[in-house]
Design a protein around this motif. Structure first.
Motif, mmCIF file in Angstrom:
data_model
loop_
_atom_site.group_PDB
_atom_site.id
_atom_site.type_symbol
_atom_site.label_atom_id
_atom_site.label_comp_id
_atom_site.label_asym_id
_atom_site.label_seq_id
_atom_site.Cartn_x
_atom_site.Cartn_y
_atom_site.Cartn_z
ATOM 1 N N UNK A 103 0.826 -1.201 0.000
ATOM 2 C CA UNK A 103 0.000 0.000 0.000
ATOM 3 C C UNK A 103 0.863 1.256 0.000
ATOM 4 N N UNK A 104 0.294 2.302 -0.538
ATOM 5 C CA UNK A 104 0.889 3.637 -0.471
ATOM 6 C C UNK A 104 -0.244 4.638 -0.324
ATOM 7 N N UNK A 105 0.058 5.768 0.292
ATOM 8 C CA UNK A 105 -0.906 6.863 0.332
ATOM 9 C C UNK A 105 -0.270 8.099 -0.272
ATOM 10 N N UNK A 106 -0.871 8.562 -1.340
ATOM 11 C CA UNK A 106 -0.416 9.786 -1.991
ATOM 12 C C UNK A 106 -1.158 10.983 -1.404
ATOM 13 N N UNK A 107 -0.451 12.096 -1.315
ATOM 14 C CA UNK A 107 -1.049 13.338 -0.836
ATOM 15 C C UNK A 107 -0.924 14.408 -1.906
ATOM 16 N N UNK A 108 -1.897 15.307 -1.924
ATOM 17 C CA UNK A 108 -1.875 16.446 -2.842
ATOM 18 C C UNK A 108 -2.223 17.684 -2.025
ATOM 19 N N UNK A 109 -1.255 18.558 -1.847
ATOM 20 C CA UNK A 109 -1.472 19.794 -1.093
ATOM 21 C C UNK A 109 -1.795 20.911 -2.073
ATOM 22 N N UNK A 110 -2.957 21.519 -1.885
ATOM 23 C CA UNK A 110 -3.422 22.576 -2.787
ATOM 24 C C UNK A 110 -3.311 23.929 -2.109
ATOM 25 N N UNK A 111 -2.826 24.907 -2.840
ATOM 26 C CA UNK A 111 -2.710 26.261 -2.292
ATOM 27 C C UNK A 111 -2.861 27.289 -3.404
ATOM 28 N N UNK A 112 -3.085 28.535 -2.987
ATOM 29 C CA UNK A 112 -3.121 29.628 -3.951
ATOM 30 C C UNK A 112 -4.451 29.830 -4.646
ATOM 31 N N UNK A 113 -5.480 29.126 -4.190
ATOM 32 C CA UNK A 113 -6.793 29.325 -4.808
ATOM 33 C C UNK A 113 -7.342 30.664 -4.311
ATOM 34 N N UNK A 114 -7.566 31.576 -5.232
ATOM 35 C CA UNK A 114 -8.117 32.876 -4.858
ATOM 36 C C UNK A 114 -9.635 32.882 -4.988
ATOM 37 N N UNK A 115 -10.185 31.796 -5.396
ATOM 38 C CA UNK A 115 -11.626 31.631 -5.525
ATOM 39 C C UNK A 115 -12.008 30.435 -4.672
ATOM 40 N N UNK A 116 -13.309 30.180 -4.594
ATOM 41 C CA UNK A 116 -13.767 29.100 -3.726
ATOM 42 C C UNK A 116 -13.273 27.745 -4.210
ATOM 43 N N UNK A 117 -12.422 27.139 -3.409
ATOM 44 C CA UNK A 117 -11.935 25.822 -3.796
ATOM 45 C C UNK A 117 -13.067 24.810 -3.772
ATOM 46 N N UNK A 118 -14.135 25.109 -3.004
ATOM 47 C CA UNK A 118 -15.273 24.202 -2.949
ATOM 48 C C UNK A 118 -15.892 23.963 -4.318
ATOM 49 N N UNK A 119 -15.700 24.882 -5.248
ATOM 50 C CA UNK A 119 -16.289 24.735 -6.576
ATOM 51 C C UNK A 119 -15.500 23.773 -7.450
#
Length: 124
Positions: A17-33
């Motif tokens: 098994x492995x777990x990949x991560x993705x760190x998101x940054x810099x969204x100036x708009x709603x990331x929820x969209x």
């Protein structure tokens, strides 16, 4: 500037098994969209969708080849997204990318932002 940074790749034996991560940054708009997708590209092959998750409602999709083995999740508190990969097979070997798009789909052209990728190698 939107940034997506993957981590967690490596070398693992088949069945592991492995777990990949993705760190998101810099969204100036709603990331929820947005939706976050995981894609992979094996040597000499085209990039293909693996899984995606809607940030707003948590709905998910998986490629048939990974159903039952991979799980995509999100930690909205810190804008980090994960791909838990179990029962890995040699054919899962690829560079894995995370991407952000406006539609819950696994079509490459629907994604606007991409990370640099992380290598996953599964030995037999």
């Amino acid at each position: 500037e939107v940034q997506l940074v993957e981590s967690g790749g490596g070398l693992v034996q088949a069945g592991g098994s492995l777990r990949l991560s993705c760190a998101a940054s810099g969204f100036t708009f709603k990331i929820d969209d947005y939706c976050i997708g995981w894609f992979r590209q094996a040597p000499g092959k085209e990039r293909k969708g693996v899984s995606c998750i809607s940030i707003s409602d948590g709905s998910t999709h998986y490629a048939d080849s990974v159903k039952g083995r991979f799980t995509i999740t999100s930690s909205n508190a810190n804008n980090t997204f994960y791909l838990q990969m179990n029962s890995l097979k040699p054919e899962d070997t690829a560079v894995y990318y995370c991407a952000a798009g406006r539609t819950i789909t696994m079509e490459i052209n629907d994604y606007d932002y991409w990370g640099q990728g992380t290598q996953v190698t599964v030995s037999s």
